[in-house]
Design a protein around this motif. Structure first.
Motif, short mmCIF file in Angstrom:
data_model
loop_
_atom_site.label_atom_id
_atom_site.label_comp_id
_atom_site.label_asym_id
_atom_site.label_seq_id
_atom_site.Cartn_x
_atom_site.Cartn_y
_atom_site.Cartn_z
N MET A 328 47.42 24.62 33.04
CA MET A 328 47.19 25.97 32.52
C MET A 328 48.43 26.84 32.68
O MET A 328 48.81 27.58 31.76
CB MET A 328 46.00 26.61 33.24
CG MET A 328 44.66 26.01 32.87
SD MET A 328 43.34 26.64 33.94
CE MET A 328 43.49 28.39 33.69
N ALA A 329 49.07 26.75 33.84
CA ALA A 329 50.28 27.54 34.08
C ALA A 329 51.40 27.10 33.14
O ALA A 329 52.11 27.94 32.56
CB ALA A 329 50.72 27.39 35.54
N ASN A 337 56.24 33.54 28.75
CA ASN A 337 56.61 33.42 30.16
C ASN A 337 56.43 34.71 30.94
O ASN A 337 56.69 34.74 32.14
CB ASN A 337 58.05 32.90 30.31
CG ASN A 337 59.08 33.82 29.67
OD1 ASN A 337 59.10 35.01 29.91
ND2 ASN A 337 59.93 33.25 28.83
N ASP A 338 55.98 35.79 30.28
CA ASP A 338 55.81 37.06 30.99
C ASP A 338 54.36 37.51 31.03
O ASP A 338 54.06 38.63 31.42
CB ASP A 338 56.67 38.14 30.30
CG ASP A 338 56.82 39.38 31.17
OD1 ASP A 338 57.00 39.24 32.39
OD2 ASP A 338 56.76 40.50 30.62
N ASN A 339 53.44 36.65 30.61
CA ASN A 339 52.06 37.11 30.51
C ASN A 339 51.10 35.98 30.84
O ASN A 339 50.37 35.49 29.98
CB ASN A 339 51.79 37.65 29.10
CG ASN A 339 50.41 38.25 28.96
OD1 ASN A 339 49.81 38.68 29.94
ND2 ASN A 339 49.89 38.27 27.75
N ALA A 340 51.11 35.53 32.09
CA ALA A 340 50.24 34.42 32.50
C ALA A 340 48.91 34.98 33.03
O ALA A 340 48.75 35.21 34.22
CB ALA A 340 50.92 33.58 33.57
N ARG A 389 44.88 36.48 36.78
CA ARG A 389 46.32 36.20 36.67
C ARG A 389 46.82 35.70 38.01
O ARG A 389 46.16 35.82 39.04
CB ARG A 389 47.07 37.47 36.28
CG ARG A 389 46.91 38.60 37.30
CD ARG A 389 47.71 39.82 36.97
NE ARG A 389 47.42 40.92 37.87
CZ ARG A 389 47.97 41.08 39.09
NH1 ARG A 389 48.85 40.18 39.54
NH2 ARG A 389 47.65 42.10 39.85
N PHE A 390 48.04 35.16 38.00
CA PHE A 390 48.70 34.81 39.25
C PHE A 390 49.19 36.09 39.93
O PHE A 390 49.55 37.07 39.26
CB PHE A 390 49.87 33.87 39.00
CG PHE A 390 49.46 32.44 38.77
CD1 PHE A 390 49.09 31.64 39.84
CD2 PHE A 390 49.45 31.90 37.50
CE1 PHE A 390 48.71 30.32 39.65
CE2 PHE A 390 49.07 30.58 37.29
CZ PHE A 390 48.70 29.79 38.37
N TYR A 391 49.23 36.05 41.26
CA TYR A 391 49.69 37.21 42.03
C TYR A 391 51.08 37.66 41.59
O TYR A 391 51.38 38.84 41.54
CB TYR A 391 49.69 36.85 43.52
CG TYR A 391 50.07 37.98 44.45
CD1 TYR A 391 49.34 39.15 44.47
CD2 TYR A 391 51.15 37.85 45.31
CE1 TYR A 391 49.67 40.18 45.33
CE2 TYR A 391 51.50 38.87 46.18
CZ TYR A 391 50.75 40.04 46.17
OH TYR A 391 51.09 41.06 47.03
N ALA A 400 53.29 25.44 37.33
CA ALA A 400 53.78 24.83 36.09
C ALA A 400 54.81 23.74 36.39
O ALA A 400 54.90 22.74 35.67
CB ALA A 400 54.37 25.89 35.17
N ALA A 401 55.60 23.92 37.45
CA ALA A 401 56.62 22.93 37.81
C ALA A 401 55.99 21.59 38.15
O ALA A 401 56.56 20.52 37.85
CB ALA A 401 57.46 23.44 38.97
#
Length: 659
Positions: A328-329, A337-340, A389-391, A400-401
């Motif tokens: 998902m990430a 890349n600015d709106n997860a 969202r992520f913190y 994502a990595a």
């Protein structure tokens, strides 16, 4: 207060209601979301971040100049930024919301030395998806007084209209303001100055790329410098064990691996609180190793402080089984890349409910409620949309990595001649400058995948230096790149104006590694990149706003700025920077024009004591500064530069400016 056509009781009730609401926000601050029941008053934690404002009093050819304000108080009381409309820009995690809460605390408590004590009414609105809310009084009523039937929308309107001063602070959040403040709405008309003329408006948003009207004062939060970092640790980590505090400072402050991230106040707070007393991160050598411990600490803090209900007994299952979250990430970074973030219904369909609940409790994921649609006039409430969202975006890149590693690792299952094409197809989804932690994490997570990623990066000239940082993640130490760094900095090293901010930050990280390893940086050539020097920190501010800190092993610096007149303050700024670089022996100024004589200053006195040579190359001629007389002399002959020759140089330089 001006004559208000409602009772003083309603006015007092209105202010009291606002204060009760703000107190519930500023008295329950959590610097790390997973530290259990621990809550702070914002005033117990707040450490003023750097604030700069855009100056307009220099020629356009020199580019924008940002000058530092003394403190967060200056946002309101400094004459240089006085305006009915201000915009404060800051990337994610740079403290916009914390700053707003500190303003709220100052207003509620009437803090003596704060300009907030002179504000009659303070309204702080966090606007995310507010596009359908048209009536501002209705918005205030619903946000602050939904349960108070004695405060009506008409009361709100009258109080706001008649109060002698109203400060409206709007946290927009994203760059595209138009998406969140609907054209023609009350909020839009307030910002445009069409209604409530007594309002001062401050918009807080992500960095902007749009042009603004001249009357709008533009400010930026630039994060923590070393002094702010030290102050935060001393203020927030209340520990009687001074040795333990000093150890935390050393772990967090003295490692160049974290240098860039520690400027982000939110991340610095997380690193400080979770790193304090954690012996496992005391000797980390890579960003991946450090961040792996931080992720473990999120889970450990939940285990320590959380109520371990039945479904959370097997904690390890949750800590390791995040394959779906990884994908998902990854997918969200590919899209934006600015709106997860995800709508709650969407994420519920993708992840197990217990998993979501656990990650919300650790703080890795956050739940937001956004005002979505204004209901009809008879309704007592609003419709809300819940999103997760992520913190922080760095957590998006971390998960994502893991998926990226799995994807790249599949190349090893292909024939050798197909591997490179496959890897390039996967990695071409991302621009390294936008997701540098993604690449570094992936290289640190899996060395086999790292080889493919590093080969990919080295195919592009702009990414060669960045690939060296990724190699550090792969090997677990800087030993493998020390020879490269020695060779790189043994000769003149250029930072060019065509380099991106990402490239410049990479160079600076490598220089900081060199300084830590006592490797000589022979000559740093700032090719059209010098903007100014921050006289608070001693950092050079480059053309991209990237900050170059003083370097302990730098031996000479060349500042090239074509067609630019340097003022006395510019020269003293350079001398201030050099005074903090103990090994610099020579300063070069190229293609710029300098004052006829240099003003005396404490920074010049330091250069004189160290016998630092100052050379100036305005044209084919070059000159040498006599540090005692503070005047220029001709090259090696050391003949004084007389007025006639100086004026001729100036005339030739003026001709260049007109070309």
């Amino acid at each position: 207060m001006a004559d208000v056509k409602i009772s003083d009781g309603k006015y007092t009730r209105f202010k009291t209601g606002l204060k009760i609401h703000y107190e519930s926000l500023y008295s329950t601050v959590q610097p790390v979301p997973c530290i259990g029941g621990k809550r702070y008053h914002v005033n117990d934690l707040y450490q003023s971040v750097g604030v700069v404002y855009l100056k307009t009093n220099r020629p356009a050819y020199r580019g924008p100049l940002w000058d530092r304000l003394e403190s967060y108080h200056s946002i309101l009381n400094d004459e240089r930024v006085k305006s009915g409309k201000r915009i404060i820009e800051a990337p994610q995690g740079y403290g916009k919301t914390t700053l707003a809460l500190q303003f709220a605390f100052d207003w509620c408590k009437q803090v003596k030395d704060s300009p907030m004590k002179d504000v009659d009414i303070f309204i702080f609105v966090q606007v995310k998806k507010l596009s359908h809310v048209k009536s501002f009084p209705k918005l205030v009523k619903r946000m602050f007084f939904q349960q108070d039937s004695k405060i009506t929308e008409k009361n709100v309107h009258n109080i706001l209209l008649k109060s002698k001063s109203v400060l409206l602070l709007v946290d927009v959040g994203r760059e595209d303001i138009g998406n969140y403040i609907k054209e023609g709405s009350d909020l839009d008309r307030i910002i445009q100055g069409e209604v409530y003329p007594n309002f001062e408006v401050i918009l807080m948003t992500r960095p902007l790329s749009l042009e603004l009207e001249p009357q709008v004062k533009r400010l930026k939060l630039i994060g923590f410098d070393k002094k702010a970092q030290e102050n935060y640790i001393s203020k927030s980590l209340l520990d009687s064990n001074q040795a333990k505090l000093e150890k935390t400072k050393k772990i967090i402050l003295d490692n160049p691996v974290l240098g860039d991230l520690c400027k982000v106040p939110l991340l610095f707070a997380v690193f400080s609180h979770l790193g304090h007393g954690n012996d496992n991160i005391s000797n980390f050598t890579t960003l991946t190793n450090f961040f792996n411990e931080i992720i473990k600490s999120f889970h450990q803090q939940f285990r320590k402080h959380g109520a371990l209900s039945e479904q959370f007994k097997h904690m390890d299952l949750f800590e390791g089984a995040h394959l779906k979250l990884n994908k998902m990430a990854f997918d969200r970074l590919v899209e934006d890349n600015d709106n997860a973030e995800w709508e709650l219904d969407e994420i519920n369909s993708l992840l197990d409910r217990n998993f979501i609940e656990k990650y919300l409790k650790t703080g890795i994921l956050q739940l937001d409620e956004n005002i979505l649609v204004e209901l009809d006039s008879t309704s007592d409430g609003m419709q809300y949309e819940k999103t997760i969202r992520f913190y922080h975006n760095i957590l998006t890149e971390w998960y994502a990595a893991h998926y990226l590693v799995e994807s790249v690792h599949k190349a090893d299952e292909l024939k050798e001649e197909l591997q490179e094409g496959y890897v390039f197809d996967v990695l071409d989804n991302f621009e390294p400058s936008q997701v540098q932690c993604l690449y570094r994490f992936a290289c640190g997570i899996n060395s086999a995948a790292a080889k493919h990623i590093i080969n990919y990066l080295q195919e592009y000239e702009d990414n060669v230096q960045f690939s060296m940082l990724c190699r550090v993640e792969q090997t677990g130490s800087v030993d493998g790149i020390l020879q490269n760094i020695k060779e790189m900095f043994a000769r003149e090293f250029q930072v060019h104006d065509r380099d991106s901010a990402f490239g410049q930050r990479t160079y600076i990280q490598l220089m900081e590694i060199a300084a830590r390893e006592k490797i000589c940086i022979s000559r740093l050539y700032l090719n059209e990149t010098f903007n100014t020097v921050c006289m608070y920190t001693g950092d050079i501010i480059l053309n991209t706003h990237v900050r170059l800190p003083p370097l302990q092993t730098l031996e000479s610096i060349w500042i090239e700025r074509s067609r630019v007149y340097f003022l006395d303050e510019d020269i003293d700024g350079v001398f201030f920077y050099v005074s903090n670089c103990p090994n610099i022996k020579i300063i070069y100024f190229g293609n710029c024009f300098l004052p006829r004589s240099i003003k005396e200053s404490p920074n010049l006195a330091i250069l004189r004591e160290r016998n630092v040579a100052v050379h100036w190359f305005p044209s084919v001629n070059w000159y040498y500064l006599n540090l005692t007389s503070r005047t220029w002399e001709r090259n090696s002959a050391r003949n004084p530069l007389v007025d006639r020759d100086y004026d001729r140089e100036k005339a030739d330089f003026d001709v260049l400016l007109m070309l």
